[in-house]
Scaffold this motif. Sequence first.
Motif, PDB file in Angstrom:
ATOM      1  N   ALA A  54       0.818  -1.213   0.000  1.00  0.00           N
ATOM      2  CA  ALA A  54       0.000   0.000   0.000  1.00  0.00           C
ATOM      3  C   ALA A  54       0.848   1.258   0.000  1.00  0.00           C
ATOM      4  N   GLU A  55       2.038   1.212   0.604  1.00  0.00           N
ATOM      5  CA  GLU A  55       2.891   2.398   0.662  1.00  0.00           C
ATOM      6  C   GLU A  55       3.728   2.596  -0.598  1.00  0.00           C
ATOM      7  N   TYR A  56       3.648   1.650  -1.549  1.00  0.00           N
ATOM      8  CA  TYR A  56       4.475   1.756  -2.748  1.00  0.00           C
ATOM      9  C   TYR A  56       3.990   2.888  -3.648  1.00  0.00           C
TER      10      TYR A  56
ATOM     11  N   ASP B  84       5.962  21.544  12.234  1.00  0.00           N
ATOM     12  CA  ASP B  84       6.219  20.281  11.541  1.00  0.00           C
ATOM     13  C   ASP B  84       7.437  20.476  10.655  1.00  0.00           C
ATOM     14  N   ILE B  85       8.264  19.455  10.541  1.00  0.00           N
ATOM     15  CA  ILE B  85       9.448  19.540   9.682  1.00  0.00           C
ATOM     16  C   ILE B  85       9.385  18.444   8.622  1.00  0.00           C
ATOM     17  N   GLU B  86      10.072  18.697   7.513  1.00  0.00           N
ATOM     18  CA  GLU B  86      10.254  17.699   6.457  1.00  0.00           C
ATOM     19  C   GLU B  86      11.746  17.474   6.276  1.00  0.00           C
ATOM     20  N   THR B  87      12.126  16.202   6.164  1.00  0.00           N
ATOM     21  CA  THR B  87      13.530  15.831   6.021  1.00  0.00           C
ATOM     22  C   THR B  87      13.705  14.938   4.800  1.00  0.00           C
ATOM     23  N   ASP B  88      14.940  14.547   4.557  1.00  0.00           N
ATOM     24  CA  ASP B  88      15.209  13.651   3.429  1.00  0.00           C
ATOM     25  C   ASP B  88      15.148  12.186   3.834  1.00  0.00           C
TER      26      ASP B  88
ATOM     27  N   ALA C 269       6.535   9.850   3.260  1.00  0.00           N
ATOM     28  CA  ALA C 269       7.541   9.115   2.484  1.00  0.00           C
ATOM     29  C   ALA C 269       7.724   9.729   1.101  1.00  0.00           C
ATOM     30  N   GLN C 270       6.635  10.200   0.496  1.00  0.00           N
ATOM     31  CA  GLN C 270       6.737  10.793  -0.836  1.00  0.00           C
ATOM     32  C   GLN C 270       7.460  12.133  -0.799  1.00  0.00           C
TER      33      GLN C 270
ATOM     34  N   ALA D 151       9.831  12.956   1.312  1.00  0.00           N
ATOM     35  CA  ALA D 151      11.251  12.635   1.478  1.00  0.00           C
ATOM     36  C   ALA D 151      11.854  12.141   0.167  1.00  0.00           C
ATOM     37  N   ALA D 152      11.120  11.267  -0.541  1.00  0.00           N
ATOM     38  CA  ALA D 152      11.625  10.736  -1.810  1.00  0.00           C
ATOM     39  C   ALA D 152      11.784  11.840  -2.851  1.00  0.00           C
ATOM     40  N   ALA D 153      10.843  12.784  -2.869  1.00  0.00           N
ATOM     41  CA  ALA D 153      10.929  13.886  -3.831  1.00  0.00           C
ATOM     42  C   ALA D 153      12.164  14.736  -3.569  1.00  0.00           C
ATOM     43  N   TYR D 154      12.457  14.971  -2.304  1.00  0.00           N
ATOM     44  CA  TYR D 154      13.637  15.794  -2.012  1.00  0.00           C
ATOM     45  C   TYR D 154      14.933  15.019  -2.264  1.00  0.00           C
ATOM     46  N   GLN D 155      14.914  13.729  -2.034  1.00  0.00           N
ATOM     47  CA  GLN D 155      16.091  12.918  -2.364  1.00  0.00           C
ATOM     48  C   GLN D 155      16.402  13.006  -3.847  1.00  0.00           C
ATOM     49  N   ALA D 156      15.378  12.960  -4.695  1.00  0.00           N
ATOM     50  CA  ALA D 156      15.591  13.095  -6.141  1.00  0.00           C
ATOM     51  C   ALA D 156      16.164  14.464  -6.469  1.00  0.00           C
ATOM     52  N   PHE D 157      15.701  15.500  -5.787  1.00  0.00           N
ATOM     53  CA  PHE D 157      16.238  16.844  -5.988  1.00  0.00           C
ATOM     54  C   PHE D 157      17.696  16.924  -5.542  1.00  0.00           C
ATOM     55  N   MET D 158      18.040  16.248  -4.462  1.00  0.00           N
ATOM     56  CA  MET D 158      19.422  16.240  -3.964  1.00  0.00           C
ATOM     57  C   MET D 158      20.371  15.579  -4.963  1.00  0.00           C
TER      58      MET D 158
END
Length: 515
Positions: A181-183, A316-320, A446-447, A449-456
């Motif tokens: 479900a989280e995929y 609230d914070i958002e991280t990678d 999770a999405q 974090a994944a979006a920012y990882q792609a940006f990194m």
Amino acid sequence: MTKQSSSANIQSDTFELLTLPSITLEHVSQPAVRDAVQYFDPDLITIPGPRNPKAHASVRDTASNSPVVHPQLSQGGRHIQHYRYTADTGLHEAPNSAPPAETIDVIAVQTRDLLGRLHAQLISDERHTGSDAATFVIVPQLTVEWDAASLSTTLPSAADLAALAAALPEPVTIFAGGQPAEYYHEWDLQHDHTAVTVPVAGLGATERDGSQFAQYACTTHGRVAAEAVDPDEFGLRALNGIGQATATRLQQSGCRTVEDVRNLAVSDLTDLSGIGRTTAERIHAHADVLDSAEPLVLTNKTPVKTRDDRPPLCIDIETDGLSPTIIWQFGVYDPATDTHQAFVEKDDPTDPEPVLEAFITWLLANHDDRTLLAWNGHKFDYKYITQFLQQYLPEYVDAWDDVWTYDLYKWAIRDENALLPGRTNKLDHVARALGYDSAGTGLTGAQTAAAYQAFMRNPEGSASEPDWERHEQYCEDDCRALWHVYHAILDAPRRDVTDSGTGGASGQQAGLTDF
């Protein structure tokens, strides 16, 4: 790094899709299925996984007035189901005519072999979809293939899925029945030598990772955000203090639903083997909470202290990731002025200092006398703010330590000061159970974090740059949800659970004591 005083509301029309995997329904009681459907109240229910007439019957009996998609049930392998949704008309089976452009379409194929036929229908105008709103395609047993030797993945029927996405002017999102479900992954595919991006979201019918019930908020832009809940959180198992053995004993005694438990006296519960007085009181009190969808406060302690009469700032914070290398977004909602402040690192994701400094200097300069409130803040938000300040801006650590910080999750859940109606204790689940109307961003933590990882990985590439407005709205939504939960707790009745459940089957409760 940028900051802003408020975020635009980008909410779009959404419909709610509930997935009840067939392999899970085999092991879930009918009252638990009914509980799940009532809790989520979806627009459409889908049953991914293997063909299962009994599972379909179970859902149809529970949700007789809701569309149920289980195309695997049909014989002959040629079944396609098509539904349409608009905010004005709701969800209905699609007629064979062109819909308004703003219509969201949901199409379910019986097998992957039908994707080619669906493509042919779409390009020949035999089947129509709304051109200005997303189309969602459900493939009940689609599973991404994993090659352990090469550590690579393959998307079956990739060519057919790319052809579908290329054939339609609107966004096309694929629901893969065999994925967790989280995929969620955006596949870069090729069609006629042209790159096509195809988002694929899992529907949870998987034995490998544990099958779950999940509700998906599906937007006109093709975005989906999953709210996954373990099936054990429905029916009797939803009640605090009831495990499988206790649930079995209750069922054997003729008690099958939360309502049945609520109508029992505490003394009747303690008559069952293995249930002591304290456990019985808490079980009964939680049954009241789930029935009323209102929290119950079990103490006269206040969850938050402030220096004046102004409410706490919700943060609230958002991280990678869960072990972050950067806090790339800080969101702060001020209920006193109904404004939201966002600090986002958009320029250099390799340097955590600029956005951190922007946040801490703004906070200390403008709100050093305000209380901060977070959800699970001591384990995450406050923890990593402190850690990053110690590493990058140690000159502000003492001032940060002087800020009053409170954690509503710790107060309510860890310290057992309240019972909440969410089927899990995640913020979005609790807020939803308490009637919070989310912004419908189609994002999960999770999405983001994944979006920012792609940006990194590629900060110079426009294709990898996140939709900043959408991600800021997601963070703001969490801050506002936190305020909603906090306000509900403040307004909740304060009771001693030892006084509940004295009325027995009549449902009348006597002696409820206000602190």
